[in-house]
Motif scaffolding. Structure first.
Motif, mmCIF file in Angstrom:
data_model
loop_
_atom_site.group_PDB
_atom_site.id
_atom_site.type_symbol
_atom_site.label_atom_id
_atom_site.label_comp_id
_atom_site.label_asym_id
_atom_site.label_seq_id
_atom_site.Cartn_x
_atom_site.Cartn_y
_atom_site.Cartn_z
ATOM 1 N N GLY A 2 49.790 203.995 55.389
ATOM 2 C CA GLY A 2 50.583 203.066 54.627
ATOM 3 C C GLY A 2 51.619 202.289 55.400
ATOM 4 O O GLY A 2 52.466 201.654 54.797
ATOM 5 N N ILE A 3 51.585 202.313 56.713
ATOM 6 C CA ILE A 3 52.544 201.526 57.487
ATOM 7 C C ILE A 3 51.978 200.127 57.708
ATOM 8 O O ILE A 3 50.772 199.951 57.854
ATOM 9 C CB ILE A 3 52.887 202.197 58.829
ATOM 10 C CG1 ILE A 3 54.037 201.453 59.501
ATOM 11 C CG2 ILE A 3 51.676 202.286 59.725
ATOM 12 C CD1 ILE A 3 54.743 202.236 60.559
ATOM 13 N N LYS A 5 51.988 196.220 59.638
ATOM 14 C CA LYS A 5 52.149 195.648 60.974
ATOM 15 C C LYS A 5 53.606 195.241 61.204
ATOM 16 O O LYS A 5 54.133 195.455 62.294
ATOM 17 C CB LYS A 5 51.217 194.449 61.158
ATOM 18 C CG LYS A 5 51.308 193.841 62.533
ATOM 19 C CD LYS A 5 50.265 192.777 62.761
ATOM 20 C CE LYS A 5 50.426 192.167 64.136
ATOM 21 N NZ LYS A 5 49.338 191.266 64.477
ATOM 22 N N SER A 6 54.249 194.695 60.202
ATOM 23 C CA SER A 6 55.647 194.276 60.378
ATOM 24 C C SER A 6 56.554 195.480 60.641
ATOM 25 O O SER A 6 57.524 195.377 61.396
ATOM 26 C CB SER A 6 56.141 193.467 59.183
ATOM 27 O OG SER A 6 56.088 194.222 58.002
ATOM 28 N N GLU A 7 56.241 196.622 60.047
ATOM 29 C CA GLU A 7 57.024 197.839 60.311
ATOM 30 C C GLU A 7 56.805 198.326 61.747
ATOM 31 O O GLU A 7 57.743 198.780 62.408
ATOM 32 C CB GLU A 7 56.666 198.932 59.311
ATOM 33 C CG GLU A 7 57.138 198.624 57.899
ATOM 34 C CD GLU A 7 56.563 199.568 56.860
ATOM 35 O OE1 GLU A 7 57.320 199.910 55.931
ATOM 36 O OE2 GLU A 7 55.382 199.957 56.963
ATOM 37 N N ILE A 8 55.578 198.220 62.229
ATOM 38 C CA ILE A 8 55.294 198.587 63.616
ATOM 39 C C ILE A 8 56.024 197.646 64.570
ATOM 40 O O ILE A 8 56.616 198.080 65.556
ATOM 41 C CB ILE A 8 53.777 198.591 63.882
ATOM 42 C CG1 ILE A 8 53.124 199.718 63.097
ATOM 43 C CG2 ILE A 8 53.489 198.736 65.377
ATOM 44 C CD1 ILE A 8 51.621 199.698 63.109
ATOM 45 N N ILE A 9 55.986 196.352 64.270
ATOM 46 C CA ILE A 9 56.696 195.383 65.111
ATOM 47 C C ILE A 9 58.182 195.703 65.145
ATOM 48 O O ILE A 9 58.819 195.635 66.209
ATOM 49 C CB ILE A 9 56.423 193.939 64.641
ATOM 50 C CG1 ILE A 9 54.973 193.554 64.977
ATOM 51 C CG2 ILE A 9 57.406 192.952 65.264
ATOM 52 C CD1 ILE A 9 54.522 192.217 64.442
ATOM 53 N N ILE A 93 48.503 199.716 67.940
ATOM 54 C CA ILE A 93 49.137 200.866 67.282
ATOM 55 C C ILE A 93 48.645 201.008 65.848
ATOM 56 O O ILE A 93 48.333 202.112 65.394
ATOM 57 C CB ILE A 93 50.670 200.760 67.352
ATOM 58 C CG1 ILE A 93 51.146 200.880 68.793
ATOM 59 C CG2 ILE A 93 51.334 201.804 66.464
ATOM 60 C CD1 ILE A 93 52.608 200.534 68.999
ATOM 61 N N LEU A 94 48.551 199.906 65.156
ATOM 62 C CA LEU A 94 48.043 199.935 63.775
ATOM 63 C C LEU A 94 46.614 200.490 63.754
ATOM 64 O O LEU A 94 46.272 201.303 62.888
ATOM 65 C CB LEU A 94 48.093 198.538 63.163
ATOM 66 C CG LEU A 94 47.860 198.425 61.672
ATOM 67 C CD1 LEU A 94 48.893 199.230 60.884
ATOM 68 C CD2 LEU A 94 47.927 196.970 61.235
ATOM 69 N N ASP A 95 45.803 200.090 64.717
ATOM 70 C CA ASP A 95 44.437 200.601 64.834
ATOM 71 C C ASP A 95 44.438 202.118 65.067
ATOM 72 O O ASP A 95 43.650 202.843 64.466
ATOM 73 C CB ASP A 95 43.718 199.879 65.969
ATOM 74 C CG ASP A 95 42.264 200.292 66.089
ATOM 75 O OD1 ASP A 95 41.575 200.360 65.067
ATOM 76 O OD2 ASP A 95 41.813 200.532 67.225
ATOM 77 N N LEU A 96 45.346 202.596 65.920
ATOM 78 C CA LEU A 96 45.421 204.032 66.193
ATOM 79 C C LEU A 96 45.857 204.821 64.963
ATOM 80 O O LEU A 96 45.442 205.969 64.763
ATOM 81 C CB LEU A 96 46.418 204.313 67.324
ATOM 82 C CG LEU A 96 46.017 203.865 68.724
ATOM 83 C CD1 LEU A 96 47.171 204.126 69.690
ATOM 84 C CD2 LEU A 96 44.754 204.585 69.197
ATOM 85 N N LEU A 97 46.698 204.226 64.131
ATOM 86 C CA LEU A 97 47.254 204.924 62.976
ATOM 87 C C LEU A 97 46.356 204.869 61.736
ATOM 88 O O LEU A 97 46.618 205.560 60.766
ATOM 89 C CB LEU A 97 48.633 204.354 62.626
ATOM 90 C CG LEU A 97 49.737 204.621 63.642
ATOM 91 C CD1 LEU A 97 51.002 203.876 63.260
ATOM 92 C CD2 LEU A 97 50.003 206.115 63.780
ATOM 93 N N THR A 98 45.311 204.048 61.773
ATOM 94 C CA THR A 98 44.451 203.933 60.598
ATOM 95 C C THR A 98 43.089 204.541 60.850
ATOM 96 O O THR A 98 42.701 204.869 61.895
ATOM 97 C CB THR A 98 44.286 202.469 60.156
ATOM 98 O OG1 THR A 98 43.792 201.708 61.249
ATOM 99 C CG2 THR A 98 45.579 201.912 59.663
#
Length: 98
Positions: A2-3, A5-9, A93-98
């Motif tokens: 549920g994170i 991309k803007s939160e990762i940035i 990072i988003l790819d790793l987390l999903t």
């Protein structure tokens, strides 16, 4: 997870803030999706990039309570480096987390 991309940035920007505090007398990294990490003028050297990656991993651990290794064989074997800029790193990072 549920994170977004803007939160990762935002986590990467926090890491950039930390790195900028250590860069006395050197041009600071801008907080922009297009900020290039390894640039001939004003970018990071290889040690600076490692510091940024570690700082980002620490932010992820603190905020998301997830131990994540960003720089691994998977990242290094990609045709297009995930360490080019803020945008490519956040996508990776988003790819790793999903």
């Amino acid at each position: 997870m549920g994170i977004t991309k803007s939160e990762i940035i935002a986590l990467i920007y926090d890491a950039i803030d930390e790195i900028n505090e250590e860069r006395e007398g050197v041009s600071l990294l801008k907080k922009s999706p297009n900020t290039v990490f390894l640039a001939s003028e004003g970018g990071l050297d290889s040690l600076g990039l490692v510091s940024l990656i570690v700082a980002t991993e620490e932010r992820i651990a603190d905020v998301l309570d997830i131990e994540l290794t960003i720089a691994d064989a998977k990242a290094m074997s990609r045709k297009n480096s995930p360490f080019k800029n803020v945008d490519t790193l956040s996508d990776y990072i988003l790819d790793l987390l999903t």
